[in-house]
Motif scaffolding. Structure first.
Motif, short mmCIF file in Angstrom:
data_model
loop_
_atom_site.label_atom_id
_atom_site.label_comp_id
_atom_site.label_asym_id
_atom_site.label_seq_id
_atom_site.Cartn_x
_atom_site.Cartn_y
_atom_site.Cartn_z
N GLU A 46 0.78 -1.18 0.03
CA GLU A 46 0.16 -0.15 0.05
C GLU A 46 0.88 1.25 -0.07
O GLU A 46 1.88 1.38 0.43
N VAL A 47 0.14 2.30 -0.38
CA VAL A 47 0.88 3.72 -0.34
C VAL A 47 1.34 4.00 1.01
O VAL A 47 2.41 4.65 1.19
N ASN A 48 0.45 3.59 2.08
CA ASN A 48 0.81 3.85 3.44
C ASN A 48 1.92 3.41 3.87
O ASN A 48 2.75 3.95 4.61
N LEU A 51 5.00 5.16 2.56
CA LEU A 51 5.35 6.51 3.39
C LEU A 51 5.49 6.17 4.58
O LEU A 51 6.67 6.95 5.25
N SER A 52 5.45 4.98 5.24
CA SER A 52 5.54 4.93 6.71
C SER A 52 7.15 4.53 6.65
O SER A 52 7.74 4.72 7.88
N PHE A 54 9.37 6.04 5.05
CA PHE A 54 10.13 7.17 4.82
C PHE A 54 9.90 8.07 6.15
O PHE A 54 10.74 8.63 6.68
N GLU A 55 8.63 7.83 6.93
CA GLU A 55 8.48 8.31 8.16
C GLU A 55 9.41 7.90 9.32
O GLU A 55 9.77 8.69 10.14
N LEU A 90 3.19 12.10 -4.16
CA LEU A 90 3.04 12.58 -2.66
C LEU A 90 4.27 13.01 -2.17
O LEU A 90 4.57 13.88 -1.29
N ILE A 94 5.55 16.21 -0.25
CA ILE A 94 5.97 16.43 1.02
C ILE A 94 7.27 17.07 1.27
O ILE A 94 7.51 17.63 2.11
N ILE A 96 10.07 15.33 0.46
CA ILE A 96 11.21 14.26 0.19
C ILE A 96 11.79 13.90 -1.00
O ILE A 96 13.12 13.70 -1.13
N LEU A 133 14.70 13.12 6.84
CA LEU A 133 14.03 12.78 7.84
C LEU A 133 14.71 11.54 8.43
O LEU A 133 14.39 10.82 9.52
N ARG A 135 16.95 9.35 10.94
CA ARG A 135 17.23 9.32 12.19
C ARG A 135 18.46 8.60 12.60
O ARG A 135 19.26 8.20 11.66
N ILE B 44 -2.65 7.72 4.94
CA ILE B 44 -1.74 8.14 3.76
C ILE B 44 -1.38 9.65 4.32
O ILE B 44 -0.20 9.91 4.22
N SER B 47 0.34 10.38 7.53
CA SER B 47 1.91 10.14 7.45
C SER B 47 2.61 11.46 6.67
O SER B 47 3.63 11.88 6.98
N MET B 51 5.34 14.14 7.99
CA MET B 51 6.69 14.22 7.41
C MET B 51 7.00 15.63 6.91
O MET B 51 7.97 16.52 7.08
#
Lengths: 160, 230
Positions: A46-48, A51-52, A54-55, A90, A94, A96, A133, A135, B44, B47, B51
């Motif tokens: 999933e897209v989610n 993204l998670s 990268f988060e 996205l 954002i 990124i 982003l 860490r 989505i 998140s 960011m």
């Protein structure tokens, strides 16, 4: 070591994962920055989920699915490509940058190609630099472990 | 259903960035079906906005997510109410009605829209939604074989077609169907072509939004003694 990128390779069980296995059997070298996670199909990603990654501070994500027309589930890889296009859009919004995400297609017989795209992605991320982003490395690797649990759950769901 | 699409991430970020704790609230009704503001989209966008906030230097903003069944009805907001006191602001991924219902329910909490509400429409094909109803308050679909010229004709002609109908397409946009061609074809299929011989009367626009915000009252459904305000 803390400056070495962390790249996720989200691999389809039926192609890229087998190709990575073959690359290993052939003793082919590719950068250690690439961490492989196995999925039943790239259509499961999933897209989610991307993204998670990268988060969590992961520097790059490569999604590797079957050759177009060769998906075990007929069109999972085609759906994945469209989803990754959306994720790229996205990532640009954002800030990124879409360059940190790429989708590749290959067959299970292409061990050398897997080593090639892993190296290609590593070089691209080195050129882009670490994620804005990013860490501490230990935190990023903990994030990879959490992401791996999700991919393992996807595989477990598939084989039940 | 009501069709919406998401705002760009920087726009949402700039709305919420001055708050410390923000709750992103999805809606499980129309906007879930049109893939704009349901649970998945909340994940989505949550998140993505988190960011974006970090990259813009707003590191102190906490953005959490939740989705309720329906934002446009007070009873469904009850489940959300206990959580809201912990937040400085809400970003709603509901339609405009949802945003405003939340704003009325939580008078001391700023509520921001995360979506652009577009229209009342249908799913034409996977990933494609089209407008079908303008909500004019005076439905005349019976006169036009079930095809609304007010919504679907670019010129809103009640006595069409105009001279710009080109092989079933509209001169305003070659991808748009000519509503009057559709009306004609439907009348032929239904055997009611003669009904188009009549001149359609002008529309009574006083029932539309131009007369100000509208209200529907069903006295028999209102709680006795409390009236329509209850």
């Amino acid at each position: 070591m803390d400056q070495e990128p962390v790249i996720l390779a989200l691999c389809c069980h039926y192609c890229a994962y087998a190709a990575a296995d073959m690359a290993g059997s052939m003793r082919l070298q590719y950068p250690s920055s690439v961490r492989i996670l196995r999925f039943p199909c790239t259509g499961k990603i999933e897209v989610n989920y991307v993204l998670s990654a990268f988060e969590r501070g992961i520097d790059g994500v490569m999604v590797a699915g079957c050759l177009e027309g060769g998906c075990h589930y007929l069109e999972g890889n085609l759906r994945a490509r469209r989803r990754m296009e959306r994720a790229k859009q996205l990532l640009d919004e954002i800030g990124i940058g879409s360059g940190r995400l790429e989708m590749f297609n290959l067959s299970s017989a292409e061990g050398p190609r897997f080593a090639e795209i892993a190296t290609q992605m590593h070089n691209r991320i080195v050129k882009l630099g670490l994620s804005p982003l990013r860490r501490a490395r230990s935190e990023v690797l903990s994030g990879v472990a959490v992401m791996a649990q999700a991919s393992a759950a996807a595989i477990a769901g598939e084989t039940k | 259903m009501i069709v919406a699409d998401r705002k760009k991430i920087p726009e949402i970020r700039d709305m919420v960035c001055r708050h410390k704790r923000v709750l992103l609230v999805g809606c499980g009704t129309c906007v879930t079906v049109c893939l704009a503001g349901g649970e998945r989209e909340v994940g989505i966008l949550g998140s993505a906005v988190r960011m974006s906030l970090k990259l813009a230097g707003h590191t102190g903003v906490q953005l959490d997510e939740c989705t309720i069944e329906r934002q446009c009805e007070d009873a469904f907001i009850d489940v959300l109410a206990p959580r809201v006191k912990d937040y400085d602001a809400i970003c709603s991924l509901g339609c405009g009605a949802g945003v405003q219902t939340l704003a009325e329910r939580f008078p001391s909490t700023p509520v921001y829209p995360g979506l652009n509400t577009q229209f009342i429409g249908i799913l034409e094909s996977q990933g494609v939604w089209t407008e079908k109803c303008l909500g004019c308050g005076n439905c005349r679909l019976g006169e036009f074989a079930g095809v609304c010229p007010i919504t679907r004709c670019a010129k809103r002609l009640l006595n069409g077609p105009c001279g710009g109908s080109r092989q079933g397409k509209c001169e305003v946009d070659a991808d748009r169907e000519c509503a009057w061609q559709r009306i004609y074809d439907r009348c032929v299929a239904l055997g009611t072509l003669e009904q188009l011989d009549a001149i359609a009367a002008p529309q009574d626009w006083s029932t539309g939004i131009d007369g100000g915000p509208r209200k529907v009252v069903r006295e028999d459904q209102c709680i006795v003694g409390l009236g329509p305000k209850a």
